[in-house]
Design a protein around this motif. Structure first.
Motif, PDB file in Angstrom:
ATOM      1  N   THR A  85       5.980  -2.185  14.367  1.00  0.00           N
ATOM      2  CA  THR A  85       6.612  -1.684  13.143  1.00  0.00           C
ATOM      3  C   THR A  85       7.807  -2.543  12.759  1.00  0.00           C
ATOM      4  OG1 THR A  85       5.929   0.571  13.697  1.00  0.00           O
ATOM      5  CG2 THR A  85       7.671   0.326  12.062  1.00  0.00           C
ATOM      6  N   LEU A  89       8.070  -4.993   9.320  1.00  0.00           N
ATOM      7  CA  LEU A  89       9.120  -4.755   8.330  1.00  0.00           C
ATOM      8  C   LEU A  89      10.066  -5.947   8.226  1.00  0.00           C
ATOM      9  CD1 LEU A  89       9.929  -0.992   9.031  1.00  0.00           C
ATOM     10  CD2 LEU A  89       8.801  -1.964   7.009  1.00  0.00           C
ATOM     11  N   TRP A  93      10.467  -7.944   4.629  1.00  0.00           N
ATOM     12  CA  TRP A  93      11.741  -8.112   3.942  1.00  0.00           C
ATOM     13  C   TRP A  93      12.232  -9.555   4.037  1.00  0.00           C
ATOM     14  CZ3 TRP A  93      14.961  -4.885   1.073  1.00  0.00           C
ATOM     15  CH2 TRP A  93      14.476  -3.589   0.883  1.00  0.00           C
ATOM     16  N   VAL A 146       8.231   5.697   8.174  1.00  0.00           N
ATOM     17  CA  VAL A 146       9.331   4.736   8.089  1.00  0.00           C
ATOM     18  C   VAL A 146       8.876   3.468   7.365  1.00  0.00           C
ATOM     19  CG1 VAL A 146      10.814   3.214   9.452  1.00  0.00           C
ATOM     20  CG2 VAL A 146      10.554   5.612  10.103  1.00  0.00           C
ATOM     21  N   THR A 147       7.685   2.977   7.699  1.00  0.00           N
ATOM     22  CA  THR A 147       7.159   1.781   7.024  1.00  0.00           C
ATOM     23  C   THR A 147       6.968   2.038   5.542  1.00  0.00           C
ATOM     24  OG1 THR A 147       6.037   1.092   9.049  1.00  0.00           O
ATOM     25  CG2 THR A 147       5.293   0.101   6.993  1.00  0.00           C
ATOM     26  N   LYS A 149       8.543   4.192   3.687  1.00  0.00           N
ATOM     27  CA  LYS A 149       9.848   4.327   3.039  1.00  0.00           C
ATOM     28  C   LYS A 149      10.456   2.957   2.727  1.00  0.00           C
ATOM     29  CE  LYS A 149      11.971   7.791   2.951  1.00  0.00           C
ATOM     30  NZ  LYS A 149      12.101   8.867   1.939  1.00  0.00           N
ATOM     31  N   LEU A 150      10.443   2.056   3.691  1.00  0.00           N
ATOM     32  CA  LEU A 150      11.048   0.736   3.486  1.00  0.00           C
ATOM     33  C   LEU A 150      10.175  -0.162   2.608  1.00  0.00           C
ATOM     34  CD1 LEU A 150      12.534   0.094   7.037  1.00  0.00           C
ATOM     35  CD2 LEU A 150      13.696   0.841   4.967  1.00  0.00           C
ATOM     36  N   CYS A 152       8.413   1.034   0.070  1.00  0.00           N
ATOM     37  CA  CYS A 152       8.734   1.520  -1.271  1.00  0.00           C
ATOM     38  C   CYS A 152      10.128   1.085  -1.705  1.00  0.00           C
ATOM     39  CB  CYS A 152       8.629   3.043  -1.317  1.00  0.00           C
ATOM     40  SG  CYS A 152       6.938   3.672  -1.343  1.00  0.00           S
ATOM     41  N   LEU A 153      11.051   1.013  -0.754  1.00  0.00           N
ATOM     42  CA  LEU A 153      12.415   0.613  -1.095  1.00  0.00           C
ATOM     43  C   LEU A 153      12.452  -0.799  -1.652  1.00  0.00           C
ATOM     44  CD1 LEU A 153      15.416   1.358  -1.081  1.00  0.00           C
ATOM     45  CD2 LEU A 153      15.543   0.500   1.267  1.00  0.00           C
ATOM     46  N   LEU A 154      11.650  -1.692  -1.079  1.00  0.00           N
ATOM     47  CA  LEU A 154      11.568  -3.047  -1.615  1.00  0.00           C
ATOM     48  C   LEU A 154      10.996  -3.027  -3.025  1.00  0.00           C
ATOM     49  CD1 LEU A 154      11.870  -6.083  -1.301  1.00  0.00           C
ATOM     50  CD2 LEU A 154       9.666  -6.136  -0.121  1.00  0.00           C
ATOM     51  N   CYS A 184       2.293   2.124  -1.886  1.00  0.00           N
ATOM     52  CA  CYS A 184       2.990   2.859  -0.824  1.00  0.00           C
ATOM     53  C   CYS A 184       2.370   4.231  -0.563  1.00  0.00           C
ATOM     54  CB  CYS A 184       4.464   2.986  -1.178  1.00  0.00           C
ATOM     55  SG  CYS A 184       5.413   3.975  -0.015  1.00  0.00           S
TER      56      CYS A 184
END
Length: 216
Positions: A85, A89, A93, A146-147, A149-150, A152-154, A184
């Motif tokens: 994971t 990530l 990023w 968690v994956t 969420k991050l 989608c954040l990007l 996502c």
């Protein structure tokens, strides 16, 4: 100075280190019509993102799911779900940082390296998720959420950024982010729902309850 390919747009860097575009014959895009420039550059970032989504969110989980468990156990790298994971990530990023994207656009070698490492990290992630789904479902569920969420954040960052972060039009950047926001829930959230459903079903069956014959 000419581009390496007469039919492609290349990302170059001027003497100040700022990226700018060269159109087919190597002339800076400012000397060409905006229409031709937009036609060439208008969807490069979103097309790049679509390839990533297809590979990481489509091909990778499908390949892991279709492989027999015995064969998967022989070829998989046992790095663990937490490490898989974090690696995925970090690469996601890291590769989408502006300086990394600029470097990846300089030639086919760094571009291929970016796509390959992201795909391999997705394979390792989904292999770890499938492996832990039965023995440690809470871990697999947490990794998916968690994956997601991050991931989608990007996408949110690309959509709502007030300026272009890459050598691409702002509208194309926003389209790339929108593709991430669509992928996502279609991947990580849906995967979490299926995992919980199967987990509950196994728990109920293990406790002596069985599905009615018509619902199997």
């Amino acid at each position: 100075m000419r581009c390496s390919s007469p039919v492609s747009c290349q990302w170059r860097t001027n003497q100040t280190g700022l990226p700018f575009h060269f159109f087919t014959n190597g002339t800076p895009s400012g000397t060409k019509s905006e229409a031709k420039h937009s036609e060439c550059m208008g969807h490069m970032l979103s097309s790049h993102m679509a390839i990533h989504i297809a590979a990481m969110n489509g091909l990778a989980p499908l390949a892991v799911w279709l492989l027999p468990a015995r064969l998967r156990s022989r070829i998989s790298v046992p790095i663990g779900l937490f490490a898989a994971t974090v690696i995925q990530l970090a690469l996601l990023w890291g590769w989408h940082a502006p300086f990394a994207m600029q470097w990846a656009g300089t030639s086919s070698v760094p571009s291929a390296l970016m796509h390959l490492t992201l795909f391999l990290s997705a394979l390792a992630f989904w292999d770890a998720v499938f492996s832990d789904a039965r023995s440690r479902p809470w871990n697999a569920l947490l990794a998916l959420l968690v994956t997601g969420k991050l991931f989608c954040l990007l996408g949110v960052l690309l959509v709502f950024s007030p300026r272009a972060l890459y050598a691409a039009p702002l509208g194309d950047q926003q389209l790339a982010g929108l593709l991430m926001l669509i992928a996502c829930p279609a991947t990580y959230v849906l995967g979490s729902i299926i995992l919980v459903r199967d987990w509950y079903a196994r728990t109920e069956i293990a406790g002596g309850w069985h599905f009615p014959e018509g619902e199997r």
